[in-house]
Scaffold this active site. Sequence first.
Site, mmCIF file in Angstrom:
data_model
loop_
_atom_site.group_PDB
_atom_site.id
_atom_site.type_symbol
_atom_site.label_atom_id
_atom_site.label_comp_id
_atom_site.label_asym_id
_atom_site.label_seq_id
_atom_site.Cartn_x
_atom_site.Cartn_y
_atom_site.Cartn_z
ATOM 1 N N TYR A 55 15.192 -87.125 14.817
ATOM 2 C CA TYR A 55 14.504 -86.255 16.154
ATOM 3 C C TYR A 55 13.058 -86.858 16.094
ATOM 4 C CZ TYR A 55 11.889 -82.937 18.627
ATOM 5 O OH TYR A 55 11.074 -82.412 19.471
ATOM 6 N N HIS A 85 1.426 -84.949 26.618
ATOM 7 C CA HIS A 85 1.175 -83.839 26.234
ATOM 8 C C HIS A 85 -0.198 -83.380 26.251
ATOM 9 C CE1 HIS A 85 5.250 -84.062 24.888
ATOM 10 N NE2 HIS A 85 5.043 -82.881 24.110
ATOM 11 N N ASN A 197 2.182 -82.427 15.949
ATOM 12 C CA ASN A 197 3.228 -81.596 15.679
ATOM 13 C C ASN A 197 2.628 -80.496 14.462
ATOM 14 O OD1 ASN A 197 6.633 -81.204 14.452
ATOM 15 N ND2 ASN A 197 5.686 -80.102 16.134
ATOM 16 N N TYR A 279 -19.274 -39.476 8.413
ATOM 17 C CA TYR A 279 -18.264 -40.568 7.977
ATOM 18 C C TYR A 279 -18.926 -42.128 8.141
ATOM 19 C CZ TYR A 279 -14.380 -37.388 8.380
ATOM 20 O OH TYR A 279 -13.613 -36.291 8.208
ATOM 21 N N ARG A 282 -20.771 -41.798 4.459
ATOM 22 C CA ARG A 282 -20.015 -41.297 3.485
ATOM 23 C C ARG A 282 -18.936 -42.266 3.191
ATOM 24 N NH1 ARG A 282 -16.709 -35.901 3.902
ATOM 25 N NH2 ARG A 282 -18.051 -35.793 5.653
ATOM 26 N N PHE A 328 6.153 -76.108 11.892
ATOM 27 C CA PHE A 328 5.056 -76.051 12.760
ATOM 28 C C PHE A 328 4.923 -74.672 13.392
ATOM 29 C CE2 PHE A 328 8.870 -77.607 14.535
ATOM 30 C CZ PHE A 328 9.569 -76.442 15.282
ATOM 31 N N GLU A 414 12.783 -74.170 22.643
ATOM 32 C CA GLU A 414 11.490 -73.647 21.900
ATOM 33 C C GLU A 414 11.454 -72.129 22.532
ATOM 34 O OE1 GLU A 414 8.568 -76.571 22.578
ATOM 35 O OE2 GLU A 414 9.577 -78.028 21.665
#
Length: 507
Positions: A55, A85, A197, A279, A282, A328, A414
């Site tokens: 791949y 990309h 990646n 609070y 405290r 990834f 994906e």
Amino acid sequence: MGSILALNGRDLTIEDIVAVSRHGQKVAISPDSQEKILASEGIVADIVASHAPVYGVSTGYGEFSTVRISEEENKTLQRNLILSHACGVGEPFKEDEVRAIMLLRLNTLCSGYSGVSHEVPAILVDMLNENIIPYIPKKGSLGASGDLANLAHMALTMLGEGEVMDQGKRRPSAEVLKEKGLTPVTLKGKDGLAIINGTPVMTGLGVLALYDAERLLRAANQAAALSFEALMGITAALDPRVHAVRPHPGQMATAAYLRKMLEGSSSVNQREGDVQDAYTLRCVPQVHGAVTDALAQIRQVLEIEINAVTDNPLVFPDNHDVISGGNFHGEPLALQLDFLAIAVAELADISERRIERLVNPQLNYGLPAFLVEKGGVNSGFMIPQYTAASLVSENKILAHPASVDSIPSSANKEDHVSMGANAARKVGEIIKNVRDVLAIEWLVAAQACDLRGVKQFGQGTGQVYKEVRELVSFYDEDRVMYPAMHALAHLLEEGSVLDRVEAQLAD
């Protein structure tokens, strides 16, 4: 910094990342990593030559994984991956964020499991050491298949394409590389995939956010202690016996910290006839303590991730195996970064309520309304509380978890993603808001202490008060407020003030 950080993919720390990203520490690749890189590079070269189906080396990407790529097309495949990309949008990451991202990708490559050509990590070293900052837009990562869109912009610079940031302006990468005497790389084998990646964007942002959150936790403890002084808080709630019977580590540590901060104070426990606080005072050990424990857990996850190998496929030189997997995927980080956002936002939530208690004449035990004399003609500290409330409200929006969302991509190859980079970006905004709220509390609490007439501060609170007054004088009437707020926020961001306060604490 004089020393050089030798990277081997195993021993990087959060403090190392801060040193490189924010303080310019130089880096190098360790000799054993050089050997591992060369070994896995050779395996990938054999795959390319043999046409074996692997791949991203001899196949296309994502849904194109069934498309075979010839040896002659391999270099084009790797280059086209980067060009196609680089689709990030939005404002660019800041310089320290980019350096953290680069360092983390480099550290992964140094592990020797990425099958990358030796020229790729080498140019990343040179870019870090020459402070060449790729232009990387913030938005575009899905947090699975890695931070692809963002990292592709980093890779463009390595190719002599794209742009770099130079003193706030964008310049062509090729031009800057030439000025620095660097030769762009030519990608081959698995190089393009190895660069983009993985999880370095969400990890880098997460590391810096955690580091800042740990500082803000200390600032919040110190702010709460000064508010204790101003409101004449009741320290019985800090008794170690109370916390020993609910022994969460952070809770016990916070109570002990506050006891040290307040030791020697003349103003605490002075409310006659009252036995317990609201609070916001405290329960500081319980609230800040829970944040303490959350940050410890998040740190543990990040310490694993910064030395993890998160690209795909992975090359195992010992037996020449190349295995496709899913390291990834950002889910381990996305969940923790959402947790970080929630945890650190709580510091501002409770701080803003202390600010309100300090300025509100119905709640502040006799102090002037909005901490100013001659109220009416003067508004005093009315509006800083508004600002704090606005920031806290914004944090509630930003703290909505990113990790519960997923949008399929690549034709459903994906089909589940983490949105971890979105989680990382959001927590960075929350950090800024929390810092501003805490700066307001430091400012308001110091004003309240002056009006209260504190005679003897605690051993830590006295230093907090001194630090505020060295920057900002007492407000006897209205004047422009934002310079003081900004100055205190910057003081907390720089962080050395926290060390100076803690230096006053007895062992």
